[in-house]
Design a protein around this motif. Structure first.
Motif, PDB file in Angstrom:
ATOM      1  N   LEU A 106       0.818  -1.214   0.000  1.00  0.00           N
ATOM      2  CA  LEU A 106       0.000   0.000   0.000  1.00  0.00           C
ATOM      3  C   LEU A 106       0.855   1.268   0.000  1.00  0.00           C
ATOM      4  N   MET A 107       1.964   1.244   0.722  1.00  0.00           N
ATOM      5  CA  MET A 107       2.820   2.433   0.818  1.00  0.00           C
ATOM      6  C   MET A 107       3.452   2.800  -0.522  1.00  0.00           C
ATOM      7  N   ALA A 108       3.499   1.867  -1.444  1.00  0.00           N
ATOM      8  CA  ALA A 108       4.074   2.140  -2.762  1.00  0.00           C
ATOM      9  C   ALA A 108       3.063   2.815  -3.692  1.00  0.00           C
ATOM     10  N   LEU A 109       1.823   2.955  -3.239  1.00  0.00           N
ATOM     11  CA  LEU A 109       0.755   3.500  -4.078  1.00  0.00           C
ATOM     12  C   LEU A 109       0.402   4.924  -3.666  1.00  0.00           C
ATOM     13  N   THR A 110      -0.199   5.642  -4.594  1.00  0.00           N
ATOM     14  CA  THR A 110      -0.686   6.993  -4.310  1.00  0.00           C
ATOM     15  C   THR A 110      -2.018   7.186  -5.020  1.00  0.00           C
TER      16      THR A 110
END
Length: 175
Positions: A106-110
């Motif tokens: 999730l942290m790799a997404l925006t």
């Protein structure tokens, strides 16, 4: 989007394997697992508040923090009242490991990609957790106050599932 996350599905498979091996979870293991699951959802929600700019996603995340914190606080009071120590177990460890992988993903997404992935994860998470609480944990618990806490929490968690389903439906997600 009704498919639970791979990590959560693997954790639930671990629960099934333990039950098949004749090792049902005891009340202290169930309490620890339920508390762990709530804490993990709180962490997902904090991540959503840090990344998402979507009002619906942010509102949902704030609801998760409020409600799961309230349930975990009630569980903490019950543990203190009963003077017991919850037991870490294979399922709670699998949940923690799976959540770490999901948070990294999730942290790799925006933007919308994050919102859609978070919403889908929340829907799948609540579906499988609700099923586990209803069909495995509540029937297995022997301590009445813990059973009552899980039954009350399940009402809230089912509302979360419905909220997550509406959130998923309201987002413009591919697939």
């Amino acid at each position: 989007m009704k498919t639970p996350t791979l990590a959560l599905a693997a954790a639930m498979a671990a629960l099934g394997m333990a039950a098949d091996a004749g090792q049902p979870m005891n009340d202290l293991q169930i309490a620890h697992t339920a508390y762990t699951a709530g804490g993990l959802d709180i962490r997902y929600a904090h991540l959503a508040l840090a990344i998402s700019e979507n009002d619906a996603v942010r509102d949902f995340a704030q609801t998760m923090i409020r409600d799961h914190s309230a349930v975990n606080d009630a569980a903490g009071r019950l543990i203190a009242e009963l003077n017991v120590t919850p037991e870490d177990n294979d399922l709670s460890r699998a949940l923690v490991d799976g959540a770490a992988a999901k948070r990294a993903e999730l942290m790799a997404l925006t933007g919308n990609a994050f919102d859609c992935a978070y919403a889908a994860n929340e829907l799948g998470y609540h579906q499988i957790v609700n099923q586990t609480v209803a069909e495995t944990f509540i029937p297995a618990v022997t301590v009445a106050p813990l059973k009552a806490l899980l039954e009350d929490a399940l009402v809230t968690f089912r509302a979360h599932e419905a909220h997550a389903e509406r959130m998923v439906g309201g987002l413009e997600c591919a697939g």
